[in-house]
Design an enzyme around this catalytic site. Structure first.
Site, short mmCIF file in Angstrom:
data_model
loop_
_atom_site.label_atom_id
_atom_site.label_comp_id
_atom_site.label_asym_id
_atom_site.label_seq_id
_atom_site.Cartn_x
_atom_site.Cartn_y
_atom_site.Cartn_z
N TYR A 1 -2.46 -16.09 12.15
CA TYR A 1 -1.80 -15.70 10.90
C TYR A 1 -1.80 -14.18 10.76
CZ TYR A 1 -0.85 -14.96 5.98
OH TYR A 1 -0.31 -14.49 4.80
N SER B 1 1.26 -9.32 4.16
CA SER B 1 -0.05 -9.71 3.66
C SER B 1 -1.03 -8.60 4.00
CB SER B 1 -0.49 -11.02 4.32
OG SER B 1 -1.86 -11.27 4.08
#
Length: 258
Positions: free
Chosen positions: A159, A146
């Site tokens: 995250y 990501s």
């Protein structure tokens, strides 16, 4: 020059929805023999039927929870007993869970879920499949990261931490495998409209939809295109990393809305 899959066996984790499902369709259409693993078996079967209708070949499906050593070991054993070889591993299984700040987090449940899936699960599947991928002589490991692995943000500390870890693991793995017949790729998407935000907001679909209000996000198919591009390069070409964002996004939290 682009190549086709030529029947090479490609394992996709977290294949029941989103980017995993889109990658399964795209890779099957490109001629790969796709192996699909996920916890939601009924979705895998529906996806396998769809792919069979489009390509004439039904993918292999198997129950897989990457956070479980027992489940992962059985899945790998079953796949190897069926195919004898694996060329490609797409470590797609991953999630974001919650947006709480460290200061106000009430417990560590969300944190542990992300660490177990995004980091430990990715490491586990790589470790278990890697000897077979090396033995194939034409191997490739693709880790789905990501842009959060490049840029952390408030409310996404854990995250982002897991995605920084994915990027570091990918870089180290590439160095560890230097000289062996395995390519290693990191794909880092920005905002992609899948079930990602629904999961992050614990099933609140309205809150999830608001994430993409007034802008045009990427689709799962956009990321699948990137995956297929990476795996169909000539064997002497390694795509180290693809960072891909919507035109409406310049970074984490930097979004143009209309």
């Amino acid at each position: 020059m682009s190549l086709r899959g030529d029947g090479k066996v490609a394992v996709i984790t977290g294949a029941s929805s989103g980017i995993g499902a889109a990658a399964a369709k795209a890779m099957a259409s490109a001629g790969f023999t796709v192996v699909l693993g996920a916890r939601r078996e009924e979705r895998l079967e529906a996806l396998a039927s769809e792919i069979e209708q489009e390509t004439g070949r039904r993918p292999y499906t198997g129950s897989l929870d990457v956070t479980s050593l027992e489940s992962s070991t059985k899945f790998v054993s079953d796949v190897m007993n069926t195919f004898k070889t694996v060329n490609i591993l797409l470590n797609n299984a991953g999630l974001a869970s919650g947006t709480s700040y460290i200061e106000t987090a009430e417990d560590e449940t969300d944190w542990q879920k992300m660490i177990d899936t995004n980091v430990s699960g990715l490491l586990r599947m790589t470790r278990l499949f890697l000897p077979h991928i090396i033995a194939s002589g034409e191997g490739h490991v693709i880790n789905l990261g990501s842009i959060a692995g490049h840029e952390a943000y408030a409310g996404g500390s854990v995250y982002a931490g897991t995605k920084f870890a994915v990027r570091a693991i990918t870089t180290a793995l590439r160095q560890e495998l230097l000289g062996k017949p395995v390519r290693v790729t990191h794909i880092a998407p920005g905002m992609v409209e899948t079930e990602f935000s629904v999961v992050r907001y614990h099933g609140d679909e309205n809150q999830a939809a608001n994430v993409y209000t007034g802008m045009t996000p990427l689709t799962a198919e956009d990321i699948a295109d990137c995956i297929v591009f990476a795996v169909t390069r000539p064997l002497h070409v390694n795509i180290d990393e693809i960072i891909v964002k919507p035109t409406d996004q310049a970074g984490a939290g930097k979004v143009a809305r209309r």
